[in-house]
Design a protein around this motif. Structure first.
Motif, PDB file in Angstrom:
ATOM      1  N   ALA A  37       0.799  -1.225   0.000  1.00 50.75           N
ATOM      2  CA  ALA A  37       0.000   0.000   0.000  1.00 50.75           C
ATOM      3  C   ALA A  37       0.834   1.279   0.000  1.00 50.75           C
ATOM      4  CB  ALA A  37      -0.932   0.011   1.216  1.00 50.75           C
ATOM      5  N   GLU A  38       2.164   1.155   0.015  1.00 51.81           N
ATOM      6  CA  GLU A  38       3.012   2.351   0.064  1.00 51.81           C
ATOM      7  C   GLU A  38       3.295   2.855  -1.346  1.00 51.81           C
ATOM      8  OE1 GLU A  38       7.475   3.695   1.570  1.00 51.81           O
ATOM      9  OE2 GLU A  38       6.609   1.790   2.239  1.00 51.81           O
ATOM     10  N   THR A  39       3.097   4.141  -1.558  1.00 54.07           N
ATOM     11  CA  THR A  39       3.308   4.736  -2.878  1.00 54.07           C
ATOM     12  C   THR A  39       4.787   5.025  -3.104  1.00 54.07           C
ATOM     13  OG1 THR A  39       1.124   5.754  -2.812  1.00 54.07           O
ATOM     14  CG2 THR A  39       2.692   6.674  -4.383  1.00 54.07           C
ATOM     15  N   PRO A  40       5.332   4.717  -4.277  1.00 57.87           N
ATOM     16  CA  PRO A  40       6.739   5.034  -4.542  1.00 57.87           C
ATOM     17  C   PRO A  40       6.965   6.540  -4.573  1.00 57.87           C
ATOM     18  CG  PRO A  40       5.648   4.265  -6.535  1.00 57.87           C
ATOM     19  CD  PRO A  40       4.690   4.033  -5.411  1.00 57.87           C
ATOM     20  N   PRO A  41       8.209   6.993  -4.444  1.00 60.40           N
ATOM     21  CA  PRO A  41       8.486   8.437  -4.433  1.00 60.40           C
ATOM     22  C   PRO A  41       8.089   9.089  -5.748  1.00 60.40           C
ATOM     23  CG  PRO A  41      10.519   7.177  -4.565  1.00 60.40           C
ATOM     24  CD  PRO A  41       9.429   6.196  -4.279  1.00 60.40           C
ATOM     25  N   PRO A  42       7.762  10.389  -5.716  1.00 64.02           N
ATOM     26  CA  PRO A  42       7.316  11.066  -6.942  1.00 64.02           C
ATOM     27  C   PRO A  42       8.445  11.176  -7.956  1.00 64.02           C
ATOM     28  CG  PRO A  42       7.634  12.651  -5.166  1.00 64.02           C
ATOM     29  CD  PRO A  42       7.766  11.290  -4.552  1.00 64.02           C
ATOM     30  N   ALA A  43       8.048  11.176  -9.224  1.00 68.24           N
ATOM     31  CA  ALA A  43       9.015  11.327 -10.309  1.00 68.24           C
ATOM     32  C   ALA A  43       9.417  12.782 -10.464  1.00 68.24           C
ATOM     33  CB  ALA A  43       8.399  10.822 -11.614  1.00 68.24           C
ATOM     34  N   LEU A  44      10.609  13.008 -11.006  1.00 70.17           N
ATOM     35  CA  LEU A  44      11.003  14.359 -11.371  1.00 70.17           C
ATOM     36  C   LEU A  44      10.239  14.784 -12.629  1.00 70.17           C
ATOM     37  CD1 LEU A  44      14.905  14.429 -10.970  1.00 70.17           C
ATOM     38  CD2 LEU A  44      13.149  15.081  -9.321  1.00 70.17           C
ATOM     39  N   PRO A  45       9.843  16.048 -12.715  1.00 74.87           N
ATOM     40  CA  PRO A  45       9.081  16.511 -13.893  1.00 74.87           C
ATOM     41  C   PRO A  45      10.012  16.845 -15.054  1.00 74.87           C
ATOM     42  CG  PRO A  45       9.329  18.327 -12.358  1.00 74.87           C
ATOM     43  CD  PRO A  45       9.978  17.128 -11.696  1.00 74.87           C
ATOM     44  N   VAL A  46      10.788  15.855 -15.502  1.00 77.23           N
ATOM     45  CA  VAL A  46      11.813  16.138 -16.515  1.00 77.23           C
ATOM     46  C   VAL A  46      11.879  15.018 -17.547  1.00 77.23           C
ATOM     47  CG1 VAL A  46      13.651  15.040 -15.161  1.00 77.23           C
ATOM     48  CG2 VAL A  46      14.247  16.775 -16.863  1.00 77.23           C
ATOM     49  N   HIS A  47      12.094  15.420 -18.783  1.00 84.11           N
ATOM     50  CA  HIS A  47      12.452  14.489 -19.858  1.00 84.11           C
ATOM     51  C   HIS A  47      13.922  14.759 -20.165  1.00 84.11           C
ATOM     52  CE1 HIS A  47      11.255  12.184 -23.667  1.00 84.11           C
ATOM     53  NE2 HIS A  47      12.570  12.356 -23.732  1.00 84.11           N
ATOM     54  N   LEU A  48      14.767  13.776 -19.925  1.00 88.49           N
ATOM     55  CA  LEU A  48      16.204  13.936 -20.113  1.00 88.49           C
ATOM     56  C   LEU A  48      16.585  13.505 -21.521  1.00 88.49           C
ATOM     57  CD1 LEU A  48      19.065  14.482 -19.017  1.00 88.49           C
ATOM     58  CD2 LEU A  48      19.099  12.097 -18.229  1.00 88.49           C
ATOM     59  N   VAL A  49      17.164  14.432 -22.281  1.00 89.06           N
ATOM     60  CA  VAL A  49      17.704  14.134 -23.600  1.00 89.06           C
ATOM     61  C   VAL A  49      19.213  14.123 -23.458  1.00 89.06           C
ATOM     62  CG1 VAL A  49      17.896  14.872 -26.004  1.00 89.06           C
ATOM     63  CG2 VAL A  49      15.738  15.174 -24.767  1.00 89.06           C
ATOM     64  N   LEU A  50      19.798  12.960 -23.617  1.00 94.12           N
ATOM     65  CA  LEU A  50      21.210  12.766 -23.308  1.00 94.12           C
ATOM     66  C   LEU A  50      21.944  12.260 -24.544  1.00 94.12           C
ATOM     67  CD1 LEU A  50      23.413  12.617 -21.055  1.00 94.12           C
ATOM     68  CD2 LEU A  50      22.679  10.246 -20.689  1.00 94.12           C
ATOM     69  N   ALA A  51      22.953  13.012 -25.002  1.00 92.31           N
ATOM     70  CA  ALA A  51      23.816  12.504 -26.060  1.00 92.31           C
ATOM     71  C   ALA A  51      24.434  11.192 -25.579  1.00 92.31           C
ATOM     72  CB  ALA A  51      24.892  13.522 -26.406  1.00 92.31           C
ATOM     73  N   LEU A  52      24.381  10.172 -26.413  1.00 93.32           N
ATOM     74  CA  LEU A  52      24.791   8.833 -25.988  1.00 93.32           C
ATOM     75  C   LEU A  52      26.214   8.830 -25.445  1.00 93.32           C
ATOM     76  CD1 LEU A  52      24.012   5.808 -25.882  1.00 93.32           C
ATOM     77  CD2 LEU A  52      25.085   5.585 -28.144  1.00 93.32           C
ATOM     78  N   PRO A  53      26.395   8.496 -24.157  1.00 89.51           N
ATOM     79  CA  PRO A  53      27.746   8.480 -23.573  1.00 89.51           C
ATOM     80  C   PRO A  53      28.501   7.205 -23.957  1.00 89.51           C
ATOM     81  CG  PRO A  53      26.013   8.731 -21.890  1.00 89.51           C
ATOM     82  CD  PRO A  53      25.368   8.256 -23.147  1.00 89.51           C
ATOM     83  N   ARG A  54      29.780   7.175 -23.556  1.00 92.07           N
ATOM     84  CA  ARG A  54      30.559   5.952 -23.681  1.00 92.07           C
ATOM     85  C   ARG A  54      29.852   4.831 -22.915  1.00 92.07           C
ATOM     86  NH1 ARG A  54      34.681   6.241 -20.764  1.00 92.07           N
ATOM     87  NH2 ARG A  54      34.490   8.323 -19.885  1.00 92.07           N
ATOM     88  N   PRO A  55      29.975   3.583 -23.395  1.00 92.50           N
ATOM     89  CA  PRO A  55      29.202   2.488 -22.794  1.00 92.50           C
ATOM     90  C   PRO A  55      29.309   2.378 -21.282  1.00 92.50           C
ATOM     91  CG  PRO A  55      30.151   1.758 -24.856  1.00 92.50           C
ATOM     92  CD  PRO A  55      30.695   3.136 -24.606  1.00 92.50           C
ATOM     93  N   ARG A  56      30.528   2.438 -20.730  1.00 92.42           N
ATOM     94  CA  ARG A  56      30.660   2.290 -19.270  1.00 92.42           C
ATOM     95  C   ARG A  56      30.020   3.470 -18.551  1.00 92.42           C
ATOM     96  NH1 ARG A  56      36.669   0.844 -17.548  1.00 92.42           N
ATOM     97  NH2 ARG A  56      35.608   0.845 -15.520  1.00 92.42           N
ATOM     98  N   MET A  57      30.141   4.648 -19.122  1.00 90.42           N
ATOM     99  CA  MET A  57      29.525   5.823 -18.521  1.00 90.42           C
ATOM    100  C   MET A  57      28.002   5.759 -18.662  1.00 90.42           C
ATOM    101  SD  MET A  57      30.347   9.832 -19.211  1.00 90.42           S
ATOM    102  CE  MET A  57      32.050   9.602 -18.716  1.00 90.42           C
ATOM    103  N   LEU A  58      27.522   5.199 -19.759  1.00 90.37           N
ATOM    104  CA  LEU A  58      26.079   5.051 -19.954  1.00 90.37           C
ATOM    105  C   LEU A  58      25.480   4.217 -18.830  1.00 90.37           C
ATOM    106  CD1 LEU A  58      23.413   5.176 -21.577  1.00 90.37           C
ATOM    107  CD2 LEU A  58      24.222   3.160 -22.834  1.00 90.37           C
ATOM    108  N   ALA A  59      26.114   3.109 -18.506  1.00 89.76           N
ATOM    109  CA  ALA A  59      25.591   2.222 -17.462  1.00 89.76           C
ATOM    110  C   ALA A  59      25.445   2.972 -16.141  1.00 89.76           C
ATOM    111  CB  ALA A  59      26.510   1.014 -17.297  1.00 89.76           C
ATOM    112  N   ARG A  60      26.484   3.677 -15.737  1.00 90.30           N
ATOM    113  CA  ARG A  60      26.432   4.409 -14.466  1.00 90.30           C
ATOM    114  C   ARG A  60      25.407   5.541 -14.525  1.00 90.30           C
ATOM    115  NH1 ARG A  60      32.167   3.848 -14.998  1.00 90.30           N
ATOM    116  NH2 ARG A  60      32.328   6.020 -15.726  1.00 90.30           N
TER     117      ARG A  60
END
Length: 237
Positions: free
Chosen positions: A70-93
């Protein structure tokens, strides 16, 4: 892992779940070091959270029993993130970090300074992306998976997709040298665009600004993408 995130496949009966995958079992044994009778926080992917009792634990599976969640998860941030594709290892983090912070809409975008080889990385396989998102949710005690979209063309994105995204959002582009400093404590729906390690090229910045985005900076320091994104989200929201 501050939350045991349960998938629908883990639920075997009402109020009963069985976890069998090695990663979660290893974490329960080696990190939490739990024994039957322990009460842990669980959440159903896409749903509610609550406490569950570990009733059995072996090398093959862990069994949990719980009352209706019955516990509600925390609220989402009101943001759409557009991210230039990082290096693979950096993408994961980065995916793990932004998911933990509450980002629910992510577009990974090709830009001039993104190496084309990055698009061939196994980190972009749906199962790998899902794995990193789950790790972020488990860290933050959240159950709502982000939506991740891949966009391999910058011009089609700016011309065909971005106008619709900006229809009800404030667009911000983080880039060194912009006149405006990063705003603080926003509550309005926002689109945040962050470039690759070398930044957006001038033409890309011009196209983003022409589409209705505002340029802004975080000071004279040049940060790695994973650091910059975390700092931007913390300051903006």
């Amino acid at each position: 892992m501050n939350l045991i995130l349960l998938s629908p496949q883990d639920i075997i009966a009402e109020g009963c779940a069985v976890v069998r995958d090695p990663r979660r079992l290893r974490h329960l044994r080696d990190v939490h070091r739990v024994t039957p009778g322990a009460r842990l926080t669980v959440g159903l992917a896409g749903g509610q959270m609550g406490k569950a009792e570990l009733t059995a634990l072996s090398d093959e599976q862990a069994t949990f029993h719980f009352e209706p969640l019955a516990e509600t998860p925390p609220p989402a941030l009101p943001v759409h993130l557009v991210l230039a594709l990082p290096r693979p290892r950096m993408l994961a983090r980065t995916l793990e970090h932004v998911t933990a912070l509450g980002v629910k809409d992510i577009t990974l975008l090709h830009t001039r300074r993104v190496e084309k080889s990055y698009w061939q990385s196994p980190e972009l396989m749906p199962e790998k992306i899902h794995q990193h998102l789950v790790l972020g949710l488990e860290q933050a005690r959240d159950t709502q998976l982000p939506d991740v979209t891949l966009r391999r063309g910058f011009r089609p994105f700016v011309e065909d997709v971005l106008p619709e995204l900006l229809a009800n959002r404030r667009g911000l582009v983080a880039h060194p040298g912009m006149a405006q400093t990063c705003p603080r404590a926003l509550t309005e729906p926002t689109l945040l665009a962050v470039g690759p390690e070398g930044g957006f090229i001038d033409w890309e910045i011009d196209q983003l600004l022409a589409a209705g985005c505002e340029g802004m900076h975080m000071g004279p320091r040049i940060l790695r993408v994973e650091t910059a994104v975390t700092a931007l989200l913390a300051r903006l929201f």
